[in-house]
Write an enzyme that holds these catalytic residues in place. Sequence first.
Site, PDB file in Angstrom:
ATOM      1  N   CYS A 309       1.562  -1.682  -0.075  1.00  0.00           N
ATOM      2  CA  CYS A 309       0.082   0.000   0.252  1.00  0.00           C
ATOM      3  C   CYS A 309       0.847   1.026  -0.120  1.00  0.00           C
ATOM      4  O   CYS A 309       2.884   1.315  -0.184  1.00  0.00           O
ATOM      5  CB  CYS A 309      -0.971  -0.012   1.188  1.00  0.00           C
ATOM      6  SG  CYS A 309       0.373   0.770   2.674  1.00  0.00           S
ATOM      7  N   GLN A 310       0.364   2.233   0.332  1.00  0.00           N
ATOM      8  CA  GLN A 310       1.224   3.829   0.560  1.00  0.00           C
ATOM      9  C   GLN A 310       2.191   3.498   1.265  1.00  0.00           C
ATOM     10  O   GLN A 310       3.323   3.796   1.028  1.00  0.00           O
ATOM     11  CB  GLN A 310       0.753   4.751   0.631  1.00  0.00           C
ATOM     12  CG  GLN A 310       1.686   6.053   0.785  1.00  0.00           C
ATOM     13  CD  GLN A 310       1.352   7.164   1.113  1.00  0.00           C
ATOM     14  OE1 GLN A 310      -0.568   7.128   1.087  1.00  0.00           O
ATOM     15  NE2 GLN A 310       1.327   8.414   1.568  1.00  0.00           N
TER      16      GLN A 310
END
Length: 383
Positions: A309-310
Amino acid sequence: MYFKQILDERCGCASYLIASRQSHEAAIVDPSIDIEQYEPLLRERGFQLRYVIDTHVHADHISGARHLVAEHGAELCMHESAKVTYPFRPLANGQELPVGQLRLRILHTPGHRPELISILVVNPPRSTEPSMVLTGDSLLVGDVGRPDFGGGDPAAQFDSVSKLLRLPDWVAVFPGHFEGPCGKGMCGRPSTTIGFERLYSPLLHMDRDPFVTALTNGIPARPLNMTAIEATNRGVADMPWAMLTSSPPIDEVGIDAIDSAPPNVVLLDVREPDEFVRGYVPGAVNVPQADLANRLDEIPRDRPIFTICQSGSRSLRSAQFLKQQGYHTVSSVVGGTAAWRAAARPMETTGTPSGPLRIADSEWAHAGAITTNTEEVRIPTSR
Ligand SMILES: [Fe+2]
């Protein structure tokens, strides 16, 4: 009266038991799926469960309301506008439910969801004024519920919290969440007062337009398996397994591990599509965490999986969920796409973003402990 707040660390949710010590009638509000936890509270005090109230259709955790009602022969109550497939007692704004000498006065406070109600608790022998309000995900401590969980409306949320702020200062506020994805700036305390929030909640000092902008921009990603959980709570799906109920240890790997991963690795990017199109690690496939349970058939069980994810929070939760579902070789990429980008690694893009990015990554939007590489902790569930 008897009043108990029950906190669920797993999803950052609060449920409530309200009872009359005179008549022994009781109501439970926003029950967790772990309904066994309410049984000793009811049994030891001889309470008869009369009402089970869901303040709204939840999108981040599975409600235990239907199971509780079935076990106790109680009435399942929701706002009359709730669009669910199972029978319930419809509640209207201003209606009062008697619990012995107590009165549960319904206040329709849409915004987070259209059917959301708050519940004023009145104990007439002491006062005809309410002493507390259960606010679901309308007014939270230091925050308000976000409006993007299905049918929500930030302007309606402004009107609803304005209505709640007209209550007297002393009214104690008991929200549906103390942390987790339903807001983006919750204080962490499990209760507050109307007076304190009116003075010190930053959102509540805003006029309507900035309030709406603040609720619309910079929102956290939709929660893990939201699609399946919301559908289950509406009765149009039956996926109680979609809730993360365990914290299996997960291998957390750095971005360099992507280079040395086996050729058949699946790099699963669990960010929102709007984040993905702006740049992803070459070869990654996008299945947002909100849709993970619905799209398991797209994720092969016989190949190693790296979730990304980020920053590493959503990918960790997603990896834990995949392990919970029987996937054996799952790793989470620490630092995520932010670390990849910071290392000036090449990124691919696809499609065209629709305006500025509205997603803000925040580990505060995840309830429960973040660390994992310890012994497995399994939280018992009733079914
Ligand atoms: Fe909610």
